[in-house]
Scaffold this active site. Structure first.
Site, short mmCIF file in Angstrom:
data_model
loop_
_atom_site.label_atom_id
_atom_site.label_comp_id
_atom_site.label_asym_id
_atom_site.label_seq_id
_atom_site.Cartn_x
_atom_site.Cartn_y
_atom_site.Cartn_z
CG ASP A 25 -1.60 1.06 1.96
OD1 ASP A 25 -2.32 1.26 0.77
OD2 ASP A 25 -1.83 1.81 2.99
CG MET A 26 1.34 3.23 -2.94
SD MET A 26 1.36 4.95 -4.39
CE MET A 26 2.47 6.02 -4.12
CB THR A 61 -2.02 2.39 -4.54
OG1 THR A 61 -2.00 3.87 -3.92
CG2 THR A 61 -1.95 2.65 -5.64
N GLY A 62 -4.64 2.95 -3.04
CA GLY A 62 -6.10 3.65 -3.66
C GLY A 62 -6.28 5.15 -4.67
CG ASP A 115 -2.68 2.61 6.64
OD1 ASP A 115 -2.68 2.26 5.17
OD2 ASP A 115 -2.61 3.76 6.43
O1 PGA Z 1 -7.27 6.00 -1.10
C1 PGA Z 1 -5.88 6.79 -1.40
O2 PGA Z 1 -5.80 7.85 -2.19
C2 PGA Z 1 -4.79 5.98 -0.39
O3 PGA Z 1 -4.00 5.39 -1.06
P1 PGA Z 1 -3.36 4.18 -0.24
O4 PGA Z 1 -4.53 3.14 -0.52
O5 PGA Z 1 -1.95 4.04 -0.93
O6 PGA Z 1 -3.18 4.07 1.06
#
Ligand code: PGA
Length: 247
Positions: free
Chosen positions: A11-12, A45-46, A197
């Site tokens: 994940d980022m 990532t999201g 996380d």
């Molecule tokens: O949804 C997001 O913008 C956050 O991205 P993440 O999943 O890498 O924490």
């Protein structure tokens, strides 16, 4: 726990990235060594491609890329393999909810990223919606909206922070996308280590051979993980890679 990990899914935000959105030298080094030892390292990532690409490129990752919580899967050459959009009628509903409760909102579409403070499209049906997000400080309002959204079977409701709600099409999550990547790499989910996380990492943490939560992860994520590593400010990704993957 000794497993033969072939794919590392990271994940980022809150995981690979420090709070200032940079990647530490220690994390870079561990990723580089893992790749030198023949392991595939993937960002899951999201974020939409536009906000992930620069960081991913700086790491010289040689495998697939999962963006918008699995709404898009990209090949190593960055061609689109799969894209799943949310039906516009649901977006209309979510926008109404956001306006009714005066929350912050944003959305990643194929055509671009919009939020409350930019010009948000009025012609909802002319866009392809990948993910819709709310940011809500008030716990009661957040819970109310979460519950309303969860009743819609066509939606996948999650978060990437304690105060937001992120919505994809049903069945779209990071674990489902990783499963598809595994098929292409001819490996099993048992050979994956996933690190994250937030709730949008929960499925991949549960379904991977080794699921690692960050020290700064949400309680539910820590509970579901096989192991809790250091925080994102303290190179938790490097620590997990060294512990479970590197020779
Ligand atoms: O949804 C997001 O913008 C956050 O991205 P993440 O999943 O890498 O924490």
């Amino acid at each position: 726990m000794k497993k033969d990990i072939q794919l590392i899914a990271l994940d980022m935000d809150g995981t690979l990235l420090r709070n200032d959105h940079s990647v530490s030298e220690e994390n870079r080094e561990a990723i580089k060594t893992a790749q030198e030892q023949g392991k595939a390292v993937m960002v899951s990532t999201g974020r939409p491609l536009l906000y992930a690409e620069k960081i991913v490129d700086s790491l010289n990752l040689s495998t697939y890329l999962i963006t918008v919580n699995g709404g898009e899967i990209w090949s190593p050459e960055r061609t689109l393999i799969e894209r799943t959009i949310i039906d516009s009628s649901h977006v209309e509903f979510m926008l109404d909810m956001a306006l009714k409760h005066d929350t912050h909102y944003w959305s990643s579409t194929v055509e671009g990223v919009f939020n409350k403070n930019t010009t948000f499209p009025k012609n909802i049906y002319d866009f392809q919606w990948l993910k819709f997000g709310f940011d809500i400080k008030d716990d009661d309002v957040r819970e109310l909206i979460w519950n309303e959204l969860s009743m819609r079977e066509e939606l996948e409701v999650t978060n990437s922070s304690m105060t937001n709600i992120e919505v994809n099409a049903a069945g779209i999550n990071k674990a489902a996308a990783i499963r598809k990547v595994c098929k292409r790499l001819n490996i099993s989910m048992d050979e994956v280590m996933a690190v994250g996380d937030s709730l949008n990492d929960l499925a991949m943490i549960k379904e991977s051979g080794i699921g690692v939560a960050m020290e700064n992860a949400q309680p539910k994520v820590k509970e579901a993980a096989d192991w809790v590593t250091h925080s994102n400010e303290d190179h938790g990704v490097a620590e997990a890679i060294r512990r479970f993957v590197l020779k």
